[in-house]
Structures are given as C-alpha cells and as structure tokens.
Motif scaffolding. Structure first.
Motif, short mmCIF file in Angstrom:
data_model
loop_
_atom_site.label_atom_id
_atom_site.label_comp_id
_atom_site.label_asym_id
_atom_site.label_seq_id
_atom_site.Cartn_x
_atom_site.Cartn_y
_atom_site.Cartn_z
N ASP A 1 0.83 -1.21 0.00
CA ASP A 1 0.00 0.00 0.00
C ASP A 1 0.87 1.25 0.00
O ASP A 1 0.56 2.25 -0.67
N ASP A 2 1.97 1.22 0.76
CA ASP A 2 2.87 2.37 0.84
C ASP A 2 3.49 2.66 -0.52
O ASP A 2 3.62 3.82 -0.93
N VAL A 3 3.88 1.60 -1.24
CA VAL A 3 4.47 1.77 -2.56
C VAL A 3 3.45 2.34 -3.53
O VAL A 3 3.76 3.22 -4.34
N ARG A 4 2.20 1.86 -3.45
CA ARG A 4 1.16 2.37 -4.34
C ARG A 4 0.97 3.88 -4.14
O ARG A 4 0.79 4.63 -5.10
N ARG A 5 0.97 4.30 -2.87
CA ARG A 5 0.80 5.74 -2.60
C ARG A 5 1.99 6.54 -3.13
O ARG A 5 1.81 7.62 -3.70
N SER A 6 3.19 6.01 -2.97
CA SER A 6 4.39 6.75 -3.37
C SER A 6 4.52 6.86 -4.88
O SER A 6 4.99 7.89 -5.40
N ASN B 1 2.42 7.37 -7.15
CA ASN B 1 1.61 8.42 -7.77
C ASN B 1 2.36 9.74 -7.86
O ASN B 1 1.99 10.62 -8.65
N ALA B 2 3.40 9.90 -7.03
CA ALA B 2 4.17 11.15 -7.05
C ALA B 2 5.36 11.08 -8.00
O ALA B 2 6.11 12.06 -8.12
N GLU C 1 11.05 6.76 -15.45
CA GLU C 1 11.85 5.62 -15.03
C GLU C 1 11.72 5.34 -13.53
O GLU C 1 11.69 4.18 -13.11
N GLU C 2 11.62 6.40 -12.71
CA GLU C 2 11.49 6.21 -11.27
C GLU C 2 10.20 5.45 -10.95
O GLU C 2 10.17 4.58 -10.09
N ARG C 3 9.15 5.79 -11.66
CA ARG C 3 7.88 5.11 -11.42
C ARG C 3 7.97 3.65 -11.84
O ARG C 3 7.42 2.77 -11.19
#
Length: 256
Positions: free
Chosen positions: A13-18, A20-21, A25-27
C-alpha cells in the motif's frame, strides 16, 4: 505468519501511494518493487491455504532443532526438505553438507570431529582421510536413498513423485579440498519424468582441454533444458577453453 502478511500489505500500500508522485523511469522502478511485494503476498496466501497439508507432513525434529552435530543437522535438513517437496512448498531443493565456522563439521558417530582436518589429509585413528571420506559419502548416499524412498511412496499423476524428480549428488569442491576443478564427478538419480536419460549409464567426458571436454555449466544447461527453461550458457565461460564450445546441454543426457 500473520505479522509478516500484514507487513507485506502495508509495504505494498505504501508503494502504491508513493508511485503516484513519480513519473518515468522512477515510477517504473517502483512498479517493479510493487510487483515483488504483491508476489510475496500471493505466496503467503497460498501457504495459508496449505496449512492442513503442512501440519500433516511436518517433521518432528525434537532436539535436532538445536543440535550442533553436522550429521544430525543434515538428517534434519533431509526430513524438512522432503516435507517441503511433498507438500508442494517448493519443487527445487538444495542440501549442503559441510562444516560450520566453529566446528568445521562434526561427525562423532564416525569418530570425525574435524572435517576440515581430514580435508587436508589428516588421519583419524587407524583410518586414512580417504577411509573417512568413503564413510561420509556412504552416509550421504543413505540419506539420499531415504529421500528417494519417501518420494517413491508418494503418488503423483500416473506414477510417483520420484518418477518426476531428478536428484543431483556432487561435491561443491570438485576433485579436492583445494581443487583444480579439472574433474567433477556427478551422480544423477531419476529422469525427471522421462526428460533425462540417466538410468544405468556412466558417461566419462574427455579430460580438461581435450576435444569433447564439457564443463559443469553444460550440466546445468542440461537440467534447465529438461525442466523446460532452456539456456545454452550458464555462468562465465572458462577463458582457458576458448577453442572449445562451452555452450549448450549435454546431448548424451537428453532424449534422442
């Protein structure tokens, strides 16, 4: 188990929230992490669904859980490994026999309290180091035979688990304690559901550097071909064999 599952949920869940920002390539990197967490979580759920089967086949190790005797540790590993295969926790099992950092391998029932010492040629009583190694290899073979028997007694498809298995027995140091690796004996038991030609055969390849010489990497390629994940190269090629083809499986071990 529950704490670990909850932690995986939180991390995913934490990764999913992060993610979005992030963009680009980072995503993509974060998406790879997310896929890994979700795969681990699915595995945890699968294990939870196997709880009854795991209890039914779980080995009763008793004092072997805390022993420091190498042979007893190895016996416990074989029992645990067999249970893991039978319950479907894994399809691949690796067992290693050797010495720990403190004791260098203790086999008191054989009168061997320092495996490292006999590796350097030290005798034990009236036995040479070679006599000791013969006894240890016989012990290994008894454990392997016990594993094979357990798999043979488990029905799978139209046969047994052993019918669909290959057991590979080899030394982790090839031909000596400080090896040259020019020779590497290997024993194969089972034919992986007919995908290997192993029964009753002895194959001796030409010596190192001679035409027809093959490497242990070729054996690993063979196992991957038989398992349905073919590769023609494994690891780093030997620069001393640049004039010989080091790629591909051992055709002598594959069905014609």
């Amino acid at each position: 188990f529950d704490h670990r599952s909850n932690l995986l949920d939180f991390m995913a869940d934490d990764v999913r929230r992060s993610r979005n920002a992030l963009t680009g390539e980072e995503r993509q990197h974060l998406d790879n992490y997310l896929a890994a967490f979700e795969a681990l979580h699915r595995r945890q759920n699968e294990i939870a669904g196997m709880r009854d089967q795991l209890r039914r086949h779980a080995p009763n190790l008793g004092n072997r859980l805390t022993t420091t005797v190498t042979s007893t540790i190895l016996e416990a590993q074989f029992e645990t490994g067999a249970a893991a295969l039978i319950t479907g926790l894994t399809n691949v099992l690796l067992l290693s026999s050797g010495g720990g950092e403190q004791n260098f391998g203790r086999f008191p029932e054989f009168g061997i309290n320092d495996l490292h010492a006999i590796g350097h040629g030290q005798s034990v009583g009236d036995r040479t180091y070679e006599d000791c190694f013969v006894e240890l290899r016989r012990f290994h073979c008894r454990l392997i035979a016990g594993l094979a028997t357990r798999l043979q007694n488990m029905r799978e498809g139209n046969g047994t688990m052993l019918d669909n298995t290959v057991i590979v027995y080899l030394s982790d140091s090839a031909d000596g304690h400080h090896p040259s690796c020019y020779q590497w004996p290997v024993v194969l038991l089972g034919n992986l559901g007919g995908r290997l030609r192993t029964s009753g055969r002895f194959i001796d390849y030409p010596a190192y550097g001679n035409p027809g010489h093959r490497t242990l990497a070729n054996l690993y390629c063979t196992l991957l071909h038989a398992a349905g994940r073919p590769r023609d190269r494994f690891g780093v090629t030997d620069p001393g064999l640049r004039d010989l083809d080091q790629s591909g499986p051992l055709q002598e071990l594959l069905p014609a």
